[in-house]
Motif scaffolding. Structure first.
Motif, PDB file in Angstrom:
ATOM      1  N   SER A  72       0.723  -1.075  -0.120  1.00 36.24           N
ATOM      2  CA  SER A  72       0.036  -0.014   0.094  1.00 36.24           C
ATOM      3  C   SER A  72       0.906   1.209   0.103  1.00 36.24           C
ATOM      4  N   ALA A  73       0.207   2.349  -0.137  1.00 37.64           N
ATOM      5  CA  ALA A  73       1.240   3.584  -0.231  1.00 37.64           C
ATOM      6  C   ALA A  73       1.593   4.024   1.156  1.00 37.64           C
ATOM      7  N   ASP A  74       0.808   3.463   2.157  1.00 38.47           N
ATOM      8  CA  ASP A  74       1.321   3.980   3.446  1.00 38.47           C
ATOM      9  C   ASP A  74       2.369   3.156   3.781  1.00 38.47           C
ATOM     10  N   GLU A  75       2.497   1.657   3.466  1.00 42.53           N
ATOM     11  CA  GLU A  75       3.687   0.826   3.712  1.00 42.53           C
ATOM     12  C   GLU A  75       4.712   1.318   2.812  1.00 42.53           C
ATOM     13  N   MET A  76       4.663   1.495   1.639  1.00 37.82           N
ATOM     14  CA  MET A  76       5.793   2.306   0.734  1.00 37.82           C
ATOM     15  C   MET A  76       6.397   3.438   1.480  1.00 37.82           C
ATOM     16  N   MET A  77       5.577   4.528   1.781  1.00 38.87           N
ATOM     17  CA  MET A  77       6.153   5.788   2.709  1.00 38.87           C
ATOM     18  C   MET A  77       6.826   5.302   3.858  1.00 38.87           C
ATOM     19  N   ARG A  78       6.182   4.272   4.521  1.00 41.46           N
ATOM     20  CA  ARG A  78       7.107   4.014   5.600  1.00 41.46           C
ATOM     21  C   ARG A  78       8.419   3.390   5.458  1.00 41.46           C
ATOM     22  N   ALA A  79       8.434   2.507   4.305  1.00 37.58           N
ATOM     23  CA  ALA A  79       9.822   2.002   3.909  1.00 37.58           C
ATOM     24  C   ALA A  79      10.806   2.876   3.495  1.00 37.58           C
ATOM     25  N   LEU A  80      10.242   3.945   2.738  1.00 39.66           N
ATOM     26  CA  LEU A  80      11.185   5.009   2.145  1.00 39.66           C
ATOM     27  C   LEU A  80      11.725   5.867   3.241  1.00 39.66           C
ATOM     28  N   LEU A  81      10.855   6.467   3.989  1.00 35.97           N
ATOM     29  CA  LEU A  81      10.851   7.677   4.805  1.00 35.97           C
ATOM     30  C   LEU A  81      11.212   7.174   6.574  1.00 35.97           C
ATOM     31  N   GLY A  82      10.889   5.876   6.715  1.00 39.39           N
ATOM     32  CA  GLY A  82      11.276   5.355   8.163  1.00 39.39           C
ATOM     33  C   GLY A  82      10.043   5.828   9.137  1.00 39.39           C
ATOM     34  N   SER A  83      10.599   6.454  10.164  1.00 40.89           N
ATOM     35  CA  SER A  83       9.856   7.050  11.504  1.00 40.89           C
ATOM     36  C   SER A  83       9.322   8.579  10.794  1.00 40.89           C
ATOM     37  N   LYS A  84       9.832   9.261   9.785  1.00 40.69           N
ATOM     38  CA  LYS A  84       9.633  10.509   9.208  1.00 40.69           C
ATOM     39  C   LYS A  84       8.145  10.570   8.904  1.00 40.69           C
ATOM     40  N   MET A 134      -1.834   7.982   3.962  1.00 39.99           N
ATOM     41  CA  MET A 134      -1.938   8.521   2.821  1.00 39.99           C
ATOM     42  C   MET A 134      -2.959   7.898   1.783  1.00 39.99           C
ATOM     43  N   ASP A 135      -4.317   8.290   2.102  1.00 38.56           N
ATOM     44  CA  ASP A 135      -5.561   7.871   1.423  1.00 38.56           C
ATOM     45  C   ASP A 135      -5.485   8.631   0.236  1.00 38.56           C
ATOM     46  N   LEU A 136      -5.195   8.102  -0.920  1.00 39.01           N
ATOM     47  CA  LEU A 136      -4.969   8.557  -2.367  1.00 39.01           C
ATOM     48  C   LEU A 136      -6.459   9.129  -2.840  1.00 39.01           C
ATOM     49  N   ARG A 137      -7.345   8.376  -2.525  1.00 39.97           N
ATOM     50  CA  ARG A 137      -8.804   8.369  -3.068  1.00 39.97           C
ATOM     51  C   ARG A 137      -9.640   9.676  -2.296  1.00 39.97           C
ATOM     52  N   ALA A 138      -9.173   9.838  -1.177  1.00 43.77           N
ATOM     53  CA  ALA A 138      -9.750  10.868  -0.190  1.00 43.77           C
ATOM     54  C   ALA A 138      -9.330  12.351  -0.903  1.00 43.77           C
ATOM     55  N   ASN A 139      -8.222  12.301  -1.327  1.00 43.07           N
ATOM     56  CA  ASN A 139      -7.675  13.709  -1.991  1.00 43.07           C
ATOM     57  C   ASN A 139      -8.119  13.984  -3.246  1.00 43.07           C
ATOM     58  N   LEU A 140      -8.991  12.935  -4.063  1.00 47.64           N
ATOM     59  CA  LEU A 140      -9.610  13.124  -5.454  1.00 47.64           C
ATOM     60  C   LEU A 140     -10.502  14.083  -5.352  1.00 47.64           C
ATOM     61  N   LYS A 141     -10.726  14.822  -6.468  1.00 45.81           N
ATOM     62  CA  LYS A 141     -11.829  15.892  -6.606  1.00 45.81           C
ATOM     63  C   LYS A 141     -13.098  15.116  -6.686  1.00 45.81           C
ATOM     64  N   SER A 142     -14.064  15.164  -6.211  1.00 41.84           N
ATOM     65  CA  SER A 142     -15.438  14.478  -6.405  1.00 41.84           C
ATOM     66  C   SER A 142     -16.537  15.282  -7.082  1.00 41.84           C
ATOM     67  N   VAL A 143     -16.925  14.909  -8.210  1.00 43.03           N
ATOM     68  CA  VAL A 143     -17.755  15.720  -9.094  1.00 43.03           C
ATOM     69  C   VAL A 143     -19.572  15.107  -8.721  1.00 43.03           C
ATOM     70  N   LYS A 144     -20.239  15.899  -8.625  1.00 45.88           N
ATOM     71  CA  LYS A 144     -21.444  15.465  -8.364  1.00 45.88           C
ATOM     72  C   LYS A 144     -22.338  15.815  -9.818  1.00 45.88           C
ATOM     73  N   LYS A 145     -23.571  14.893  -9.787  1.00 47.11           N
ATOM     74  CA  LYS A 145     -24.218  14.863 -11.027  1.00 47.11           C
ATOM     75  C   LYS A 145     -25.237  16.507 -11.234  1.00 47.11           C
ATOM     76  N   GLU A 146     -25.396  16.841  -9.977  1.00 46.94           N
ATOM     77  CA  GLU A 146     -26.204  17.943  -9.952  1.00 46.94           C
ATOM     78  C   GLU A 146     -25.335  19.209 -10.526  1.00 46.94           C
ATOM     79  N   ASP A 147     -24.031  19.334 -10.102  1.00 47.15           N
ATOM     80  CA  ASP A 147     -23.297  20.313 -10.650  1.00 47.15           C
ATOM     81  C   ASP A 147     -23.095  20.227 -12.133  1.00 47.15           C
TER      82      ASP A 147
END
Length: 190
Positions: free
Chosen positions: A122-134, A139-152
């Motif tokens: 997962s993205a979280d595990e990869m970031m932990r492996a790369l950055l360690g304790s930092k 890192m939920d990538l889907r939460a950061n996506l822009k949502s488009v509603k049908k009404e708009d």
């Protein structure tokens, strides 16, 4: 071929004859080593005899002794320079030899690349492996996506259908009032 059927041919030389030949070879090798050692010692003595003649110190005056000491110091300096040069040549050659050995090993292809496995990370595990304790937070990538509603989407279509003539559209959107209308239509003025 079946390995059980392979028969080693018998040696034509008897065991006692082999042993006697081994003993003769070993004695010859020992004699050669002894001769080589004696030759090296003789060569060393001959070289030292040429480079360092025996000293005659009896009957010399103080000035002559001082001059002799200066000469000996200059010869010692020359010998040290030669030794230093020889040592550095040997170090350089050893380094070159080790580099060439490494090249030969690389060209020989003795190293095998391991077969890589597919691993789901997962993205979280990869970031932990790369950055360690930092690494902090998830890192939920889907939460950061822009949502488009049908009404708009429907309201955008209605707004674009209101002004069909492009000239009217340009006049309506010109100036600060037009930009305010666009901002309000996008939902920014809430």
């Amino acid at each position: 071929m079946n390995p059980k059927l392979v028969v080693k041919p018998k040696s034509k030389i008897s065991a006692s004859r082999k042993l006697s030949l081994k003993i003769l070879l070993l004695t010859r090798a020992c004699e050669a080593l002894e001769c080589e050692r004696q030759d090296r010692e003789e060569e060393k003595e001959r070289y030292l005899g040429e480079k360092l003649p025996p000293l005659q110190l009896s009957g010399l005056k103080m000035e002559e002794l001082q001059n002799l000491c200066k000469e000996l110091h200059s010869k010692i300096d020359l010998a040290d320079e030669e030794r230093y040069d020889c040592e550095h040549k040997v170090i350089k050659h050893n380094k070159d030899i080790s580099e060439l050995k490494m090249k030969v090993q690389d060209l020989g292809g003795k190293f095998k690349k391991p077969a890589l496995r597919k691993v789901r990370v997962s993205a979280d595990e990869m970031m932990r492996a790369l950055l360690g304790s930092k690494h902090k937070g998830s890192m939920d990538l889907r939460a950061n996506l822009k949502s488009v509603k049908k009404e708009d989407v429907k309201t955008d279509k209605v707004l674009t259908s209101e002004v069909s003539d492009w000239r009217k559209n340009v006049e309506a959107m010109s100036g600060m009032e037009g930009r305010k209308k666009m901002f309000d239509a996008a939902g920014g003025g809430q």
